[in-house]
Write an enzyme that holds these catalytic residues in place. Structure first.
Site, mmCIF file in Angstrom:
data_model
loop_
_atom_site.group_PDB
_atom_site.id
_atom_site.type_symbol
_atom_site.label_atom_id
_atom_site.label_comp_id
_atom_site.label_asym_id
_atom_site.label_seq_id
_atom_site.Cartn_x
_atom_site.Cartn_y
_atom_site.Cartn_z
ATOM 1 N N CYS A 1 -4.453 -22.438 7.788
ATOM 2 C CA CYS A 1 -4.083 -21.789 9.080
ATOM 3 C C CYS A 1 -3.230 -22.337 9.820
ATOM 4 O O CYS A 1 -2.839 -21.704 10.396
ATOM 5 C CB CYS A 1 -5.475 -21.169 9.384
ATOM 6 S SG CYS A 1 -5.997 -21.992 10.095
ATOM 7 N N SER B 1 -8.598 -13.808 7.597
ATOM 8 C CA SER B 1 -7.728 -12.372 7.917
ATOM 9 C C SER B 1 -7.594 -12.163 9.284
ATOM 10 O O SER B 1 -8.973 -11.776 8.726
ATOM 11 C CB SER B 1 -6.933 -12.376 5.968
ATOM 12 O OG SER B 1 -7.889 -11.203 6.252
ATOM 13 N N GLU C 1 -16.362 -16.391 -1.357
ATOM 14 C CA GLU C 1 -16.649 -15.773 -3.219
ATOM 15 C C GLU C 1 -15.701 -16.490 -4.099
ATOM 16 O O GLU C 1 -15.880 -16.873 -5.403
ATOM 17 C CB GLU C 1 -16.851 -14.311 -3.366
ATOM 18 C CG GLU C 1 -15.414 -13.701 -3.531
ATOM 19 C CD GLU C 1 -15.592 -13.285 -1.913
ATOM 20 O OE1 GLU C 1 -15.593 -13.937 -1.559
ATOM 21 O OE2 GLU C 1 -13.652 -12.110 -1.774
HETATM 22 P P1 NAD Z 1 -10.598 -12.986 3.594
HETATM 23 O O1 NAD Z 1 -10.389 -12.520 5.839
HETATM 24 O O2 NAD Z 1 -10.100 -12.782 2.681
HETATM 25 O O3 NAD Z 1 -12.045 -13.546 3.741
HETATM 26 C C1 NAD Z 1 -12.751 -14.470 4.730
HETATM 27 C C2 NAD Z 1 -14.193 -13.760 4.239
HETATM 28 O O4 NAD Z 1 -14.326 -13.082 4.318
HETATM 29 C C3 NAD Z 1 -14.613 -14.168 2.864
HETATM 30 O O5 NAD Z 1 -16.051 -15.065 3.008
HETATM 31 C C4 NAD Z 1 -14.536 -13.221 2.165
HETATM 32 O O6 NAD Z 1 -15.716 -13.068 0.847
HETATM 33 C C5 NAD Z 1 -14.521 -12.254 3.775
HETATM 34 N N1 NAD Z 1 -14.390 -10.965 2.852
HETATM 35 C C6 NAD Z 1 -13.690 -10.338 2.695
HETATM 36 N N2 NAD Z 1 -13.075 -9.116 2.579
HETATM 37 C C7 NAD Z 1 -13.578 -8.405 3.452
HETATM 38 C C8 NAD Z 1 -14.377 -7.538 3.951
HETATM 39 N N3 NAD Z 1 -13.710 -6.001 3.756
HETATM 40 N N4 NAD Z 1 -15.277 -6.844 4.848
HETATM 41 C C9 NAD Z 1 -16.282 -7.964 4.963
HETATM 42 N N5 NAD Z 1 -15.507 -9.439 5.028
HETATM 43 C C10 NAD Z 1 -14.540 -9.502 4.106
HETATM 44 O O7 NAD Z 1 -9.619 -15.046 4.008
HETATM 45 P P2 NAD Z 1 -8.862 -15.525 2.823
HETATM 46 O O8 NAD Z 1 -8.650 -15.194 2.079
HETATM 47 O O9 NAD Z 1 -10.506 -16.291 2.177
HETATM 48 O O10 NAD Z 1 -8.449 -17.270 3.799
HETATM 49 C C11 NAD Z 1 -7.192 -17.449 4.349
HETATM 50 C C12 NAD Z 1 -7.137 -16.011 5.855
HETATM 51 O O11 NAD Z 1 -7.989 -16.798 6.413
HETATM 52 C C13 NAD Z 1 -5.760 -16.899 6.679
HETATM 53 O O12 NAD Z 1 -5.203 -15.709 6.457
HETATM 54 C C14 NAD Z 1 -5.446 -17.731 7.242
HETATM 55 O O13 NAD Z 1 -4.846 -17.391 7.829
HETATM 56 C C15 NAD Z 1 -6.555 -17.929 7.498
HETATM 57 N N6 NAD Z 1 -7.294 -18.762 8.027
HETATM 58 C C16 NAD Z 1 -7.950 -19.054 9.230
HETATM 59 C C17 NAD Z 1 -8.452 -20.078 9.979
HETATM 60 C C18 NAD Z 1 -7.862 -19.506 11.756
HETATM 61 O O14 NAD Z 1 -8.970 -20.448 11.876
HETATM 62 N N7 NAD Z 1 -7.481 -19.582 12.384
HETATM 63 C C19 NAD Z 1 -8.827 -20.911 8.874
HETATM 64 C C20 NAD Z 1 -9.030 -20.708 8.003
HETATM 65 C C21 NAD Z 1 -8.418 -19.534 7.193
#
Ligand code: NAD
Length: 495
Positions: free
Chosen positions: A279, A224, A174
């Site tokens: 990441c 995350s 979002e």
């Molecule tokens: P995030 O976990 O906050 O959000 C990811 C997705 O989950 C978003 O679409 C968000 O709307 C949704 N979300 C958030 N809170 C939620 C909840 N409580 N319940 C269900 N859905 C929820 O991550 P972010 O801040 O958007 O991205 C950064 C994180 O992603 C970092 O930890 C990074 O390391 C990780 N990441 C990992 C990879 C990988 O391949 N391992 C790649 C890119 C990013």
């Protein structure tokens, strides 16, 4: 103010509830994004379910034709898409271009789907019996993606899912949803039937509706670790196939024999590119020997001071802003924490001000020396432009340290010693490993995934694993007996 809409069954739908989208370089709200609820998700599921059977029955070669056209459209619209990525994420235009190109690689891989779905065949496995396995699509599948690669990470998922014959529902971040939607919409122009690709925006409620819906057969998540773990448990409890990729703390090990200048240069990009919001970013440099650490830090400090930081949409920069004010404050909180914990702040980017962009969410490059494993700045993912230097005495100690960390996404060794490199690649408990390659992101024909708490599930993202993830195997044994063969009842297993 425009609303970034849902895109369901080829129609743009708005929601009464919205979430603000900010330009991180200015701090201004530039758009609102629709905030979907369970009803929005159900509308998308129904559209996807209706569209699925005809798409499943479309020959893979015809499905591949859509991907060929999609690739051409992505290349036609690159400039517009890169601007959108940079405007909402904050990363530089060059970096946004790199992300889009790596995403397009996955569309290219999906163009090979007739070859990838060829299946397996064994002739004459028993009297007049042939056996074959083929790979059939699952039905409606979903993807939930993070803010840090709004174009590339969704492209890890839906080109392969769709090429394999599934219908897809994407829930983008979002925080920067506009480029994600703009990329997906090109599929319609590429000739994809309506309802096969759908985008539903929102947050937790939208995600939970997808996880709980029995019609959704598989979920790919990237984000995350705490969220990845909960997505994995909830999705698996609902009987779904789930792959949930989580956070990281990527260690680069620097040996005394390495070309330190080269290691310092490549670590600059790996630690501070995209303001550390990758990441695969290197966030820990494990230096073997004090002299190695001293030389590395001495080489990096002036480079950090010279980082060109500003609004990502301006050309020629090294680094842009962090994605939100909340995230900037979290990163600043970690820097304070590191100082309190006794680490030495060898480069301090906290006071950075970008003239004309005083309200932007900028943090300059930071470098901590003498970080120890108990410190929170070592244990936790900061996801900002902060590199921690840990000093150890041997390669074995460096490997043991890396292996003891809860995350295992990426790692790299800097050395000129082939034996050390071989020992490292064998012993390291990390999913993606580089030797003198700081960001060992696999190309599209290999799969991407970490180990330990960086990935929940069995199959990695994109590449060959994606074919397995988005299909289920059907094993068929068929017998066409000769009319001259005598038949008789058999009551025991054939031996
Ligand atoms: P995030 O976990 O906050 O959000 C990811 C997705 O989950 C978003 O679409 C968000 O709307 C949704 N979300 C958030 N809170 C939620 C909840 N409580 N319940 C269900 N859905 C929820 O991550 P972010 O801040 O958007 O991205 C950064 C994180 O992603 C970092 O930890 C990074 O390391 C990780 N990441 C990992 C990879 C990988 O391949 N391992 C790649 C890119 C990013």
């Amino acid at each position: 103010m425009t609303q970034v809409s849902h895109w369901i069954n080829g129609e743009h739908l708005t929601s009464e509830r919205t979430l603000a989208v900010t330009n991180p370089a200015t701090g201004e709200i530039i758009r609102q994004v629709a905030d979907g609820d369970a009803g929005t998700v159900q509308t998308a599921i129904e559209a996807a379910q209706q569209a699925f059977p005809a798409w499943r029955d479309t020959p893979p070669a015809k499905r591949a034709q859509v991907m060929y056209r999609f690739k051409a459209l992505l290349e036609r619209d690159t400039e517009r898409l890169v601007q959108l990525i940079s405007e909402e994420h904050g990363k530089t235009l060059e970096d946004a271009m790199g992300e889009l190109k790596r995403g397009i690689e996955n569309v290219e891989y999906a163009c090979g789907v007739p070859e990838l779905l060829k299946g397996e065949y064994s002739h004459n496995v028993g009297p007049s019996i042939d056996a074959f396995s083929n790979f059939q699509p699952l039905g409606v599948v979903a993807g939930i993606t993070p803010f840090n690669f709004p174009a590339m990470v969704p492209l890890w998922m839906y080109p392969m899912a769709i090429a394999c014959g599934n219908a897809f529902i994407l829930k983008p971040s979002e925080k920067d949803p506009t480029s994600t939607l703009a990329v997906a919409e090109l599929l319609e122009e590429a000739g994809l039937p309506k309802g096969i690709m759908n985008v539903v925006h929102g947050g937790r409620e939208t995600v939970e509706a997808l996880l709980d819906a029995p019609e959704v057969k598989a979920v790919s998540f990237v984000g995350s670790t705490p969220i990845a773990e909960s997505i994995y448990s909830r999705g698996a409890a609902a009987g779904k196939r789930v792959q949930a990729l989580g956070g990281a703390k990527n260690h680069a090990i620097v040996l005394g024999d390495a070309d330190i200048e080269n290691a310092a240069n490549t670590l600059m990009g790996a630690a501070y590119g995209s303001a550390g919001e990758r990441c695969m970013a290197i966030s820990v440099a494990v230096c073997v020997g004090d002299e190695t650490a001293d030389r590395l830090i001495e080489s990096m400090r002036p480079k950090i001071a010279a980082l060109k930081i500003g609004p990502g949409t301006e050309k020629g920069l090294d680094m842009g802003a962090l994605v939100t004010a909340e995230h900037r404050d979290k990163v600043l909180g970690y820097i304070e924490q590191g100082i309190r914990e006794g680490a030495e702040l060898a480069a301090d980017g906290r006071e950075l001000v970008v003239p004309g962009h005083e309200n932007g969410y900028f943090v300059g490059g930071c470098l901590f020396d003498r970080v120890t494993p108990e410190m929170r700045i070592y244990r936790e993912e900061i996801f900002g432009p902060v590199l921690c230097v840990v000093r150890v005495d041997s390669l074995d100690e460096a490997i043991a340290l890396t292996n003891a960390h809860e995350y295992g996404n990426g790692t790299c060794l800097f050395t000129r010693d082939g034996e050390a490199a071989r020992r490292f690649t064998d012993a390291i408990e990390v999913g993606m490993v580089g030797v003198n390659v700081p960001l060992p992101v696999p190309v599209a024909s290999h799969s991407f995934g970490g180990w330990k708490r960086s990935l929940f599930g069995d199959l990695h993202a994109y590449g060959p694993d994606a074919v397995r993830f988005y299909t289920r195997r059907k094993a068929v044994s068929q017998r066409w007996p000769s009319p001259f063969e005598a038949s008789h009842a058999e009551f025991s297993f054939p031996s």
